[in-house]
Design a protein around this motif. Structure first.
Motif, PDB file in Angstrom:
ATOM      1  N   ALA A 235       0.859  -1.186   0.000  1.00  0.00           N
ATOM      2  CA  ALA A 235       0.000   0.000   0.000  1.00  0.00           C
ATOM      3  C   ALA A 235       0.893   1.232   0.000  1.00  0.00           C
ATOM      4  CB  ALA A 235      -0.915   0.009   1.217  1.00  0.00           C
ATOM      5  N   SER A 236       0.671   2.125  -0.921  1.00  0.00           N
ATOM      6  CA  SER A 236       1.479   3.343  -1.005  1.00  0.00           C
ATOM      7  C   SER A 236       0.719   4.520  -0.401  1.00  0.00           C
ATOM      8  CB  SER A 236       1.839   3.640  -2.457  1.00  0.00           C
ATOM      9  OG  SER A 236       0.665   3.745  -3.251  1.00  0.00           O
ATOM     10  N   VAL A 237       1.468   5.453   0.175  1.00  0.00           N
ATOM     11  CA  VAL A 237       0.889   6.666   0.746  1.00  0.00           C
ATOM     12  C   VAL A 237       0.809   7.718  -0.353  1.00  0.00           C
ATOM     13  CG1 VAL A 237       1.142   8.456   2.493  1.00  0.00           C
ATOM     14  CG2 VAL A 237       1.837   6.109   3.013  1.00  0.00           C
ATOM     15  N   VAL A 238      -0.378   8.274  -0.543  1.00  0.00           N
ATOM     16  CA  VAL A 238      -0.568   9.264  -1.607  1.00  0.00           C
ATOM     17  C   VAL A 238      -0.928  10.643  -1.059  1.00  0.00           C
ATOM     18  CG1 VAL A 238      -1.185   7.555  -3.342  1.00  0.00           C
ATOM     19  CG2 VAL A 238      -2.975   8.541  -1.905  1.00  0.00           C
ATOM     20  N   GLY A 239      -1.100  10.749   0.245  1.00  0.00           N
ATOM     21  CA  GLY A 239      -1.414  12.049   0.823  1.00  0.00           C
ATOM     22  C   GLY A 239      -1.382  12.003   2.336  1.00  0.00           C
ATOM     23  N   VAL A 240      -0.929  13.102   2.935  1.00  0.00           N
ATOM     24  CA  VAL A 240      -0.897  13.223   4.394  1.00  0.00           C
ATOM     25  C   VAL A 240      -1.456  14.583   4.776  1.00  0.00           C
ATOM     26  CG1 VAL A 240       0.534  13.235   6.471  1.00  0.00           C
ATOM     27  CG2 VAL A 240       1.164  11.753   4.547  1.00  0.00           C
ATOM     28  N   GLY A 241      -2.425  14.576   5.688  1.00  0.00           N
ATOM     29  CA  GLY A 241      -2.993  15.818   6.186  1.00  0.00           C
ATOM     30  C   GLY A 241      -2.706  15.988   7.663  1.00  0.00           C
ATOM     31  N   LYS A 242      -3.293  17.013   8.256  1.00  0.00           N
ATOM     32  CA  LYS A 242      -3.040  17.270   9.670  1.00  0.00           C
ATOM     33  C   LYS A 242      -3.622  16.189  10.571  1.00  0.00           C
ATOM     34  CE  LYS A 242      -2.531  22.288   9.371  1.00  0.00           C
ATOM     35  NZ  LYS A 242      -3.008  23.607   9.845  1.00  0.00           N
ATOM     36  N   ASN A 243      -4.678  15.547  10.121  1.00  0.00           N
ATOM     37  CA  ASN A 243      -5.283  14.507  10.954  1.00  0.00           C
ATOM     38  C   ASN A 243      -5.718  13.292  10.135  1.00  0.00           C
ATOM     39  OD1 ASN A 243      -7.388  15.646   9.587  1.00  0.00           O
ATOM     40  ND2 ASN A 243      -8.624  16.113  11.405  1.00  0.00           N
ATOM     41  N   PHE A 244      -5.098  13.100   8.981  1.00  0.00           N
ATOM     42  CA  PHE A 244      -5.467  11.943   8.157  1.00  0.00           C
ATOM     43  C   PHE A 244      -4.301  11.514   7.282  1.00  0.00           C
ATOM     44  CE2 PHE A 244      -6.373  15.592   5.450  1.00  0.00           C
ATOM     45  CZ  PHE A 244      -5.855  15.198   4.216  1.00  0.00           C
ATOM     46  N   LYS A 246      -3.788   9.200   3.452  1.00  0.00           N
ATOM     47  CA  LYS A 246      -4.441   8.553   2.318  1.00  0.00           C
ATOM     48  C   LYS A 246      -3.558   7.419   1.804  1.00  0.00           C
ATOM     49  CE  LYS A 246      -7.078  12.546   0.598  1.00  0.00           C
ATOM     50  NZ  LYS A 246      -7.310  13.445  -0.564  1.00  0.00           N
ATOM     51  N   LEU A 247      -4.156   6.241   1.671  1.00  0.00           N
ATOM     52  CA  LEU A 247      -3.430   5.074   1.201  1.00  0.00           C
ATOM     53  C   LEU A 247      -4.023   4.587  -0.113  1.00  0.00           C
ATOM     54  CD1 LEU A 247      -3.159   3.028   4.537  1.00  0.00           C
ATOM     55  CD2 LEU A 247      -1.623   4.809   3.680  1.00  0.00           C
ATOM     56  N   LYS A 248      -3.137   4.098  -0.972  1.00  0.00           N
ATOM     57  CA  LYS A 248      -3.582   3.533  -2.242  1.00  0.00           C
ATOM     58  C   LYS A 248      -3.164   2.080  -2.308  1.00  0.00           C
ATOM     59  CE  LYS A 248      -3.267   4.135  -7.267  1.00  0.00           C
ATOM     60  NZ  LYS A 248      -2.655   4.918  -8.372  1.00  0.00           N
ATOM     61  N   LYS A 249      -4.157   1.202  -2.469  1.00  0.00           N
ATOM     62  CA  LYS A 249      -3.894  -0.224  -2.555  1.00  0.00           C
ATOM     63  C   LYS A 249      -4.824  -0.830  -3.592  1.00  0.00           C
ATOM     64  CE  LYS A 249      -3.151  -4.299   0.345  1.00  0.00           C
ATOM     65  NZ  LYS A 249      -3.150  -4.823   1.725  1.00  0.00           N
ATOM     66  N   ASN A 250      -4.232  -1.510  -4.549  1.00  0.00           N
ATOM     67  CA  ASN A 250      -5.023  -2.105  -5.643  1.00  0.00           C
ATOM     68  C   ASN A 250      -5.883  -1.053  -6.340  1.00  0.00           C
ATOM     69  OD1 ASN A 250      -3.979  -4.656  -4.989  1.00  0.00           O
ATOM     70  ND2 ASN A 250      -5.604  -5.000  -3.475  1.00  0.00           N
ATOM     71  N   ASP A 251      -5.271   0.094  -6.610  1.00  0.00           N
ATOM     72  CA  ASP A 251      -5.943   1.195  -7.308  1.00  0.00           C
ATOM     73  C   ASP A 251      -7.090   1.810  -6.511  1.00  0.00           C
ATOM     74  OD1 ASP A 251      -4.283   0.948  -9.539  1.00  0.00           O
ATOM     75  OD2 ASP A 251      -5.575  -0.603 -10.418  1.00  0.00           O
ATOM     76  N   GLU A 252      -7.229   1.439  -5.275  1.00  0.00           N
ATOM     77  CA  GLU A 252      -8.277   2.010  -4.422  1.00  0.00           C
ATOM     78  C   GLU A 252      -7.632   2.938  -3.399  1.00  0.00           C
ATOM     79  OE1 GLU A 252     -11.745   0.691  -1.225  1.00  0.00           O
ATOM     80  OE2 GLU A 252     -10.574  -0.837  -2.277  1.00  0.00           O
ATOM     81  N   ILE A 253      -8.112   4.167  -3.318  1.00  0.00           N
ATOM     82  CA  ILE A 253      -7.591   5.154  -2.373  1.00  0.00           C
ATOM     83  C   ILE A 253      -8.546   5.251  -1.185  1.00  0.00           C
ATOM     84  CG2 ILE A 253      -6.999   7.569  -2.004  1.00  0.00           C
ATOM     85  CD1 ILE A 253      -6.175   7.738  -4.915  1.00  0.00           C
ATOM     86  N   THR A 254      -7.979   5.104   0.003  1.00  0.00           N
ATOM     87  CA  THR A 254      -8.780   5.205   1.229  1.00  0.00           C
ATOM     88  C   THR A 254      -8.165   6.238   2.158  1.00  0.00           C
ATOM     89  OG1 THR A 254      -7.511   3.379   2.215  1.00  0.00           O
ATOM     90  CG2 THR A 254      -9.602   2.823   1.118  1.00  0.00           C
ATOM     91  N   GLU A 255      -8.997   6.876   2.934  1.00  0.00           N
ATOM     92  CA  GLU A 255      -8.538   7.895   3.892  1.00  0.00           C
ATOM     93  C   GLU A 255      -8.750   7.384   5.306  1.00  0.00           C
ATOM     94  OE1 GLU A 255      -9.310  12.117   3.086  1.00  0.00           O
ATOM     95  OE2 GLU A 255     -10.109  12.256   5.134  1.00  0.00           O
ATOM     96  N   HIS A 256      -7.731   7.567   6.148  1.00  0.00           N
ATOM     97  CA  HIS A 256      -7.776   7.048   7.512  1.00  0.00           C
ATOM     98  C   HIS A 256      -7.418   8.155   8.500  1.00  0.00           C
ATOM     99  CE1 HIS A 256      -7.710   2.903   5.845  1.00  0.00           C
ATOM    100  NE2 HIS A 256      -6.954   3.479   4.905  1.00  0.00           N
TER     101      HIS A 256
END
Length: 689
Positions: A235-244, A246-256
Motif C-alpha cells: 500500500a502506497s501513501v498518496v497524501g498526508v494531512g493534519k489529521n489523516f 491517504k493510502l492507495k492499494k489495488n488502485d483504491e484510495i482510502t482515507e484514515h
C-alpha cells in the motif's frame, strides 16, 4: 601545510577524521597537515538509535557525543558552520560563517528524509533522521496520550491515539516496534485502554525489511502483529494531512484518521551533497559517483564516503548500501588513501567492502539478524540478535570515544533501563536505593579495621609470620586430602594453626559472627595436649566434599569435622593455583625482609580499606581492594564459608556505595571535574561522563 577538510560529522565523517589524524600522527606529519571537520551541530548523533529516544527507552543524551570530546587532544579543528557551496576549481569550501581552503576534501555530509513528492508528507509528518527529530517525536507521543486522557470527544480521542509509521525498512520497523512496546506503559500511566490506540506500519513493499531473508521478514511481521501493530504492505501513501493519511492499494484510495504520521520511507543526500551533485557526475537522490579509490570521477582530490557515495563493488550488481558498516569501511579506505597521497608512499587502496550482515530490533527485547562472514552468513533471532546489536554498537564506540562512551552506553541500555525494556529484561537495572547499602558498608569497613588491629596485636609488624600462616593452611588441607607426609607433630601444629590463622586472620567475621574465638581457644588447647593424636583426629574427623583438578587450578571444599555435624564455620573452600603457590614460596617467603613488607602491606591495606568504607571515601577503590585481598586469601590459605559474605559485600559496594552518607558524595564530583581537564585523560577517554 597540507589542508584536509571533512564535511559532515556523521558516522563516516567522524571515523575518517579520527583515522586520518591517527595515521598522520604516527608518520610524524601532524605538524605539517591541518584537518578541519565542519558540521552544523557540535555533536555526533547515533542515528541508528534515534527510535529508542523517540519512544523513551533511553534518554536523549545517550545518542549524542560531543565533538570536542571526541577529538580532545587531537590535532583536529572542529568548526561549527553550515557548508553552502564547494568551489572545485579553486579548492574552497564556502560556509555561512567562513571560507575554508583545502588540498583534499572529504564529502561525508550524510542524508535527509525524502518524501517522493507525496502531497502534504513533509509538512504534516514527523521525520526521524536527527537528534531534534527524535526529541520532537517523543514529546509529540507524550502529548497525544496526555491530551487523550482528558478528551471527551470520541472522534478527537481516536485521532490523538492513531499513529501511522510510513516505511517498513530498518528505521520504520524499529520505530513502530519501540512505539508498540512503549504504548502499554503510556496506557497504564494515563489510564487509557490499549484497544483505543491504533498503530499502523504501512509500506508499498511486499514484506518488512526486504533486505533480510524472507524467513526473518516473516518473524518481524509476526512480532509486530503480536505487539498490536497493524502491518499494511503493498500500500502506497498518496497524501498526508493534519489529521489523516491517504493510502492507495489495488488502485483504491482510502482515507484514515491519523493524528501522528511518522515518515521513515527513505532518504536522499543532504542539501550540500545535492548541491555538489549538480556540479559533478552523480546518480539518483544526490549520490556522487566515485572511482574504486572513492575519489570523485571528476576531481581526484575530492573523496566521497558514507551515504553520499555511489559505487558498485566488483562482482556486485547494486551500489553499496547506505548503512553504517559502509560508512566505517569507506572511512578507513579514504584515510589510508589520503595519507598515501600526502606521503607519496604506497598504492591507493581499491574499495572492496565485505559486509558482515544486517539486523533489526523490534522493541528493546526482540530482534532478528543475518550475519557472519561476508560469504557465509546465518540467521539468528531474539536474544542472539539483540546481543549482536549491542556488541556491534560497543565496537563502534571503542573507535569513537572508547571507555567513556561504553560505560555511558551500558548505563543507558542496561543499568538504568526502566520497565524491563531490554533483551535482558530489568535484571541489571539498578533499582535498589543506594542508601540501603550504608549499613553493609559500615559493617564491612569495621570488620576490616578489626582485622588490621588484630594483626598488629598478634605481632605482624614486628616478626615474620606468613610462613606459618601459609604453611599451616596448606598442611591442614593436605592432611584432609591424604597428602600429608610430615610427622604427627607437624600435622598437629598445621591443623591447629590454620584454625587460628586462616579463619581469624583472613576474615574477622568468623570471630564476630560464628564463634571463631572459641574455635581458636579449643585448637590451642589441642596443640598443647596431644600433638601425636592430632593428626589422626584431623584425618578421621574431616571430610573432603569435593576436590576438582582442572590442571590450571584446583578447587577444594572440605569440612573440619564430619559432614553431618558440620556448620558453615567448619567448611572451607580453596582454589589451588600452582603459579600462586610458586609466587608465595619463591617471592613472598624468599626472605624475612620481603615477608615483613608483605605483612605490613596487608595490615595497612586492611585498615585503610576499613576506614575508607566506613567513611564512604574512595569506596570504589576500597571495595575493589577488598575483593583482591579476598581472592588472595582464597588462593593461598582458603576461606571458611562463613567469611564469604565479605566477597559479596565487596561486590555490592563496588559501584556508588559511598555516594550516600559518605565523603564520596562531595569528593568524587570534585575529582571528576578536575580529572576531565587533564589533557591525556581526555585524549584517551579515561573518564566517565
Amino acid at each position: 601545510m597540507t589542508k584536509i577538510v571533512v564535511i559532515g560529522a556523521g558516522y563516516a565523517g567522524v571515523l575518517a577524521t579520527k583515522k586520518l589524524e591517527k595515521k598522520l600522527r604516527k608518520k610524524k606529519m601532524a605538524d605539517s597537515t591541518q584537518i578541519t571537520l565542519i558540521d552544523k551541530h557540535p555533536y555526533h548523533t547515533m542515528l541508528t538509535e534515534l527510535h529508542e529516544v523517540a519512544a523513551c527507552r533511553v534518554g536523549e543524551e545517550s545518542v549524542k557525543m560531543n565533538l570536542d570530546q571526541i577529538f580532545a587532544g587531537r590535532k583536529v579543528d572542529v568548526v561549527l558552520d553550515t557548508v553552502t557551496k564547494v568551489d572545485f576549481e579553486n579548492n574552497k569550501v564556502q560556509g555561512k560563517n567562513n571560507q575554508y581552503d583545502y588540498d583534499y576534501l572529504v564529502v561525508a555530509a550524510g542524508s535527509k528524509p525524502t518524501y517522493f513528492g507525496v502531497e502534504g508528507a513533509e509538512e504534516n509528518s514527523y521525520s526521524l533522521w536527527s537528534y531534534d527529530d527524535a526529541v520532537k517525536l517523543r514529546d509529540r507521543i507524550h502529548d497525544c496520550f496526555r491530551m487523550a486522557a482528558d478528551e471527551t470527544d470520541p472522534a478527537k480521542k481516536k485521532e490523538l491515539l492513531s499513529f501511522y509509521v510510513v516505511g517498513a525498512g530498518f528505521t520504520g520497523v524499529e520505530m513502530v516496534g519501540e512505539l508498540a512496546e512503549y504504548t502499554p506503559i503510556l496506557c497504564k500511566r494515563f489510564n487509557i485502554n490499549r484497544e483505543d490506540v491504533t498503530i499502523v506500519d504501512v509500506d508499498g513493499l511486499s514484506r518488512p525489511v526486504p533486505i533480510l531473508p524472507e524467513k526473518l521478514s516473516n518473524k518481524v511481521d509476526r512480532r509486530l502483529r503480536k505487539m498490536g501493530v497493524d502491518v499494511v504492505m503493498n500500500a502506497s501513501v498518496v497524501g498526508v494531512g493534519k489529521n489523516f493519511i491517504k493510502l492507495k492499494k489495488n488502485d483504491e484510495i482510502t482515507e484514515h484518521v491519523a493524528g501522528t504520521v511518522i515518515w521513515t520511507a527513505g532518504i536522499e543526500s543532504s542539501e550540500i551533497t545535492s548541491e555538489i551533485a549538480k556540479e559533478v557526475t552523480s546518480g539518483g537522490r544526490g549520490r556522487i559517483q566515485v572511482d574504486e579509490n572513492l575519489r570523485s570521477v571528476d576531481y581526484k582530490n575530492v573523496y566521497v564516503i558514507g551515504d553520499n557515495m555511489l559505487y558498485t563493488a566488483p562482482g556486485e550488481e547494486r551500489p553499496v548500501p547506505q548503512m553504517v558498516e559502509n560508512a566505517e569501511h569507506s572511512a578507513a579506505t579514504v584515510a589510508k588513501n589520503i595519507v598515501s597521497e600526502i606521503t607519496k608512499s604506497g598504492k591507493l587502496e581499491a574499495y572492496n567492502p565485505k559486509f558482515h550482515g544486517v539486523m533489526v530490533c523490534v522493541g528493546g527485547r526482540y530482534g532478528v539478524a543475518r550475519g557472519g562472514m561476508a560469504k557465509h552468513q546465518i540467521n539468528f533471532a531474539s536474544f542472539f540478535a539483540m546481543f549482536a546489536k549491542h556488541f556491534i554498537n560497543i565496537i563502534y564506540f571503542i573507535q569513537v570515544m572508547g571507555w567513556t562512551k561504553i560505560i555511558s552506553y551500558l548505563k543507558h541500555e542496561f543499568f538504568t533501563i526502566r520497565n524491563n525494556r531490554s533483551f535482558l529484561g530489568g535484571h541489571f537495572s539498578n533499582k535498589t536505593p543506594s542508601f540501603m547499602l550504608v549499613p553493609l558498608r559500615l559493617w564491612l569497613g569495621a570488620v576490616w579495621v578489626y582485622e588490621g588491629v588484630m594483626k598488629i596485636l598478634e605481632g605482624w609488624l614486628t616478626k615474620p609470620m606468613l610462613s606459618g600462616f601459609f604453611g599451616g593452611a596448606n598442611a591442614w588441607f593436605d592432611s584432609l586430602l591424604g597428602r600429608m607426609t610430615e610427622t604427627a607433630d607437624a600435622v598437629a601444629s598445621a591443623s591447629t594453626e590454620v584454625v587460628a590463622t586462616v579463619d581469624a586472620t583472613a576474615s574477622a567475621s568468623t570471630a564476630a559472627a560464628a564463634g571463631a574465638a572459641d574455635a581458636v581457644a579449643s585448637a590451642s588447647t589441642a596443640v598443647s595436649s596431644a600433638a601425636g593424636a592430632a593428626a589422626d583426629a584431623v584425618a578421621s574427623a574431616g571430610t573432603v566434599i569435593f576436590d576438582w583438578n582442572f590442571k590450571l587450578f584446583e578447587t577444594i571444599l572440605v569440612s573440619g569435622t564430619d559432614l553431618v555435624h558440620s556448620t558453615i564455620s567448619d567448611i572451607a573452600f580453596k582454589i589451588q593455583v600452582p603459579f600462586v603457590d610458586w609466587f608465595v614460596e619463591n617471592v613472598v617467603l624468599a626472605s624475612d625482609g620481603m615477608t615483613m613488607f608483605m605483612q605490613i602491606l596487608i595490615v595497612v591495606l586492611q585498615i585503610l580499606i576499613g576506614l575508607g568504607l566506613m567513611g564512604g571515601c574512595f569506596t570504589f577503590l576500597s571495595a575493589l581492594v577488598s575483593l583482591v585481598l579476598q581472592v588472595m586469601f582464597v588462593t593461598t590459605t582458603g576461606l571458611y564459608l562463613n567469611t564469604f559474605w565479605m566477597i559479596f559485600a565487596g561486590l555490592a559496594l563496588v559501584f556508588g556505595g559511598g555516594y550516600t552518607l559518605g565523603i564520596d558524595y562531595y569528593l568524587m564530583p570534585f575529582l571528576k571535574k578536575k580529572w576531565q581537564k587533564v589533557k591525556w585523560a581526555r585524549k584517551w577517554y579515561l573518564y566517565n561522563d
